[in-house]
Design a protein around this motif. Structure first.
Motif, PDB file in Angstrom:
ATOM      1  N   THR A 290      -4.166 -25.304 -11.601  1.00 13.98           N
ATOM      2  CA  THR A 290      -3.521 -26.163 -12.595  1.00 13.98           C
ATOM      3  C   THR A 290      -2.026 -26.271 -12.315  1.00 13.98           C
ATOM      4  O   THR A 290      -1.443 -27.358 -12.398  1.00 13.98           O
ATOM      5  CB  THR A 290      -3.739 -25.599 -14.014  1.00 13.98           C
ATOM      6  OG1 THR A 290      -5.120 -25.305 -14.207  1.00 13.98           O
ATOM      7  CG2 THR A 290      -3.284 -26.582 -15.067  1.00 13.98           C
ATOM      8  N   LEU A 291      -1.395 -25.143 -11.967  1.00 14.83           N
ATOM      9  CA  LEU A 291       0.036 -25.167 -11.635  1.00 14.83           C
ATOM     10  C   LEU A 291       0.302 -26.018 -10.405  1.00 14.83           C
ATOM     11  O   LEU A 291       1.290 -26.775 -10.362  1.00 14.83           O
ATOM     12  CB  LEU A 291       0.527 -23.739 -11.413  1.00 14.83           C
ATOM     13  CG  LEU A 291       1.971 -23.582 -10.955  1.00 14.83           C
ATOM     14  CD1 LEU A 291       2.943 -24.125 -11.989  1.00 14.83           C
ATOM     15  CD2 LEU A 291       2.302 -22.123 -10.633  1.00 14.83           C
ATOM     16  N   ILE A 292      -0.557 -25.919  -9.396  1.00 19.49           N
ATOM     17  CA  ILE A 292      -0.379 -26.735  -8.179  1.00 19.49           C
ATOM     18  C   ILE A 292      -0.505 -28.209  -8.518  1.00 19.49           C
ATOM     19  O   ILE A 292       0.271 -29.050  -8.011  1.00 19.49           O
ATOM     20  CB  ILE A 292      -1.415 -26.305  -7.113  1.00 19.49           C
ATOM     21  CG1 ILE A 292      -1.150 -24.857  -6.679  1.00 19.49           C
ATOM     22  CG2 ILE A 292      -1.373 -27.236  -5.919  1.00 19.49           C
ATOM     23  CD1 ILE A 292      -2.220 -24.265  -5.790  1.00 19.49           C
ATOM     24  N   SER A 293      -1.441 -28.574  -9.383  1.00 16.46           N
ATOM     25  CA  SER A 293      -1.586 -29.973  -9.812  1.00 16.46           C
ATOM     26  C   SER A 293      -0.356 -30.442 -10.587  1.00 16.46           C
ATOM     27  O   SER A 293       0.090 -31.583 -10.433  1.00 16.46           O
ATOM     28  CB  SER A 293      -2.845 -30.132 -10.671  1.00 16.46           C
ATOM     29  OG  SER A 293      -3.989 -29.736  -9.950  1.00 16.46           O
ATOM     30  N   VAL A 294       0.194 -29.558 -11.435  1.00 16.43           N
ATOM     31  CA  VAL A 294       1.402 -29.915 -12.193  1.00 16.43           C
ATOM     32  C   VAL A 294       2.575 -30.126 -11.257  1.00 16.43           C
ATOM     33  O   VAL A 294       3.369 -31.076 -11.426  1.00 16.43           O
ATOM     34  CB  VAL A 294       1.699 -28.806 -13.223  1.00 16.43           C
ATOM     35  CG1 VAL A 294       3.086 -28.996 -13.823  1.00 16.43           C
ATOM     36  CG2 VAL A 294       0.661 -28.792 -14.324  1.00 16.43           C
ATOM     37  N   ALA A 295       2.709 -29.275 -10.234  1.00 21.25           N
ATOM     38  CA  ALA A 295       3.805 -29.411  -9.271  1.00 21.25           C
ATOM     39  C   ALA A 295       3.704 -30.717  -8.507  1.00 21.25           C
ATOM     40  O   ALA A 295       4.716 -31.392  -8.251  1.00 21.25           O
ATOM     41  CB  ALA A 295       3.796 -28.221  -8.317  1.00 21.25           C
ATOM     42  N   LYS A 296       2.480 -31.130  -8.152  1.00 18.24           N
ATOM     43  CA  LYS A 296       2.296 -32.407  -7.452  1.00 18.24           C
ATOM     44  C   LYS A 296       2.612 -33.581  -8.376  1.00 18.24           C
ATOM     45  O   LYS A 296       3.201 -34.582  -7.954  1.00 18.24           O
ATOM     46  CB  LYS A 296       0.863 -32.514  -6.950  1.00 18.24           C
ATOM     47  CG  LYS A 296       0.554 -31.584  -5.784  1.00 18.24           C
ATOM     48  CD  LYS A 296      -0.889 -31.741  -5.327  1.00 18.24           C
ATOM     49  CE  LYS A 296      -1.193 -30.814  -4.158  1.00 18.24           C
ATOM     50  NZ  LYS A 296      -2.616 -30.916  -3.737  1.00 18.24           N
ATOM     51  N   ALA A 297       2.244 -33.462  -9.657  1.00 17.97           N
ATOM     52  CA  ALA A 297       2.499 -34.543 -10.615  1.00 17.97           C
ATOM     53  C   ALA A 297       3.977 -34.741 -10.864  1.00 17.97           C
ATOM     54  O   ALA A 297       4.444 -35.848 -11.099  1.00 17.97           O
ATOM     55  CB  ALA A 297       1.760 -34.251 -11.923  1.00 17.97           C
TER      56      ALA A 297
END
Length: 452
Positions: A444-451
């Motif tokens: 989830t954190l990796i997805s947030v960083a990409k967003a």
């Protein structure tokens, strides 16, 4: 913020000569507790300093106060040093104030229970007269420093208060000089005379102003710690992008094996002799092993945080451990009750703040139950609980996965708090998993960083 650290220096000469000083100080506190308790109605509107001065007028005779109400104090404690008397009074005021506040809380709790028709079995608090306090030796009146490893203190010896030269252990003095004196903005406080098992120490306390920096989110490196019973702790160094910079497994197999062996002895002795089994020495050894495990774990966590330049250490918020009942798995219940997660967290909190590192806590729900890659709930191995299987068939260390999730939750919380309402709503639309914080994992954190 201000941080106070204390260090014990062993006194190498005059072993039993300090015992009367500590005993007479404790007897004075016992006497003063009764005085303050009887006169407590007059303390309600006074400040702390005024309470000390008022108590001193009640017990000590001076030219301006020739007839104190409790005149036998000066007879019982002849030539009692003034600074030591005021220290005993301040300790006593704190003890009685704590008792009065506990009693008031008890009365409120009792009234609420009875008014609601409930049974109330809780016993009221009692005012304890005997306390194992140690005297503070104020500089000038009770303490003088001659050199680094030699001091003079005032003690009660041969029915009089005299000065005595104390020799301090050299390695203790070197440790203090290396750890404290080299640090800027350190103020030395008055030492305390402590005794244990015919060994006496001067406890030196140092006050230091510490600044806890909070770098920008992009520059932050944190250490997330998962405390467990298989591995004592598993640490992961992470940044805001979800990149894991380092890992550390902390375990003490020798100490835990020895502790398990001693617990078996305790169970055997209780089985043979019941509740009256003589097992004090066994419990002392078990508690000493617990202390060793805690100290070793804390030192390794702090060293790991310093190695990666972490600005924050993140733990799970672990509440009070529930009581385990039942006759089955008695040894397992003992091991769970001896879990020292609170002691480790408190020691890390103190040491980290002294070094300028922040400590934070996150919600522990589902940190171990969910896989860090977002594949869902994990299945624990029946034979080895530290290993789990993800839904995609991947086997991984459960504690390591939990440490990833702990760090991810900290960063997600920081990102959402620092974002505006508009950015937050856009982020929630792109990554809907952040809406339920207890389901957030490393993916989830990796997805947030990409967003972002």
């Amino acid at each position: 913020m201000e941080v106070i650290s204390s260090y014990n220096c062993k006194i190498t000469n005059g072993k039993d000569i300090f015992k009367p000083t500590i005993e007479i100080y404790r007897r004075a506190i016992t006497y003063l507790i009764e005085v303050v308790n009887d006169e407590y109605a007059n303390y309600l509107n006074l400040t702390t300093k005024e309470k000390v001065n008022y108590t001193e007028k009640l017990v000590h005779m001076t030219e301006d106060n020739p007839c104190p109400k409790y005149s036998d104090f000066d007879k019982l404690f002849y030539k009692f040093p003034s600074y030591l008397r005021r220290d005993a009074i301040s300790q006593t005021v704190g003890i009685v104030s704590s008792y009065k506040s506990n009693l008031a809380n008890y009365e409120v709790e009792r009234h609420n229970a009875i008014s609601n028709g409930k049974r109330f079995k809780k016993k009221p608090p009692k005012l304890q007269l005997k306390h194992y306090k140690c005297p503070t030796l104020f500089k000038g009146n009770m303490f003088e420093r001659i050199s680094d490893n030699k001091v003079m203190i005032k003690i009660f010896h041969r029915n009089d208060w005299v000065w005595f030269d104390c020799n301090l252990r050299q390695q203790d003095v070197k440790y203090i000089l290396s750890r404290v004196k080299t640090t800027a903005d350190v103020k030395e406080l008055s030492p305390t005379l402590c005794g244990s098992n015919r060994k006496y120490y001067l406890k030196f306390s140092f006050k230091r102003k510490v600044y806890l920096p909070k770098p920008k989110l992009k520059e932050q490196v944190i250490v997330s710690v998962d405390l467990g019973m298989n591995n004592t702790a598993v640490c992961s160094a992470m940044n805001v992008k979800g990149t894991v910079l380092g890992r550390l497994f902390i375990n003490q197999p020798k100490e835990k094996d020895r502790q398990r062996h001693l617990l078996n002895k305790v169970c055997k002795a209780q089985y043979q002799s019941g509740k009256h089994a003589k097992i004090k020495s066994l419990w002392r050894k078990i508690n000493n092993l617990n202390t060793q495990i805690a100290n070793d774990t804390v030192n390794k966590i702090i060293s790991f945080a310093i190695k990666y330049g972490a600005s924050c250490i993140v733990f799970e918020y672990l509440g009070k451990m529930p009581k385990f009942k039942g006759k089955k798995n008695k040894r397992l219940r003992m091991q769970k009750q001896l879990w020292i997660y609170r002691r480790i967290q408190n020691k890390v909190y103190d040491k980290a703040h002294f070094l300028g590192i922040r400590v934070r806590h996150v919600n522990p729900r589902n940190t171990s139950a969910l896989a860090y890659d977002g594949s869902g709930r994990v299945t624990r191995n029946a034979k080895n609980h530290s290993i789990c299987t993800f839904k995609n068939g991947k086997q991984y260390n459960c504690d390591l996965s939990a440490s990833y999730n702990i760090g991810a939750r900290y960063f997600i919380n920081e990102i959402l708090q620092s974002s505006t309402a508009k950015k937050r709503s856009e982020l929630e639309a792109k990554v809907p998993e952040v809406l339920v914080r207890t389901n957030c994992v490393l993916s989830t954190l990796i997805s947030v960083a990409k967003a972002l």
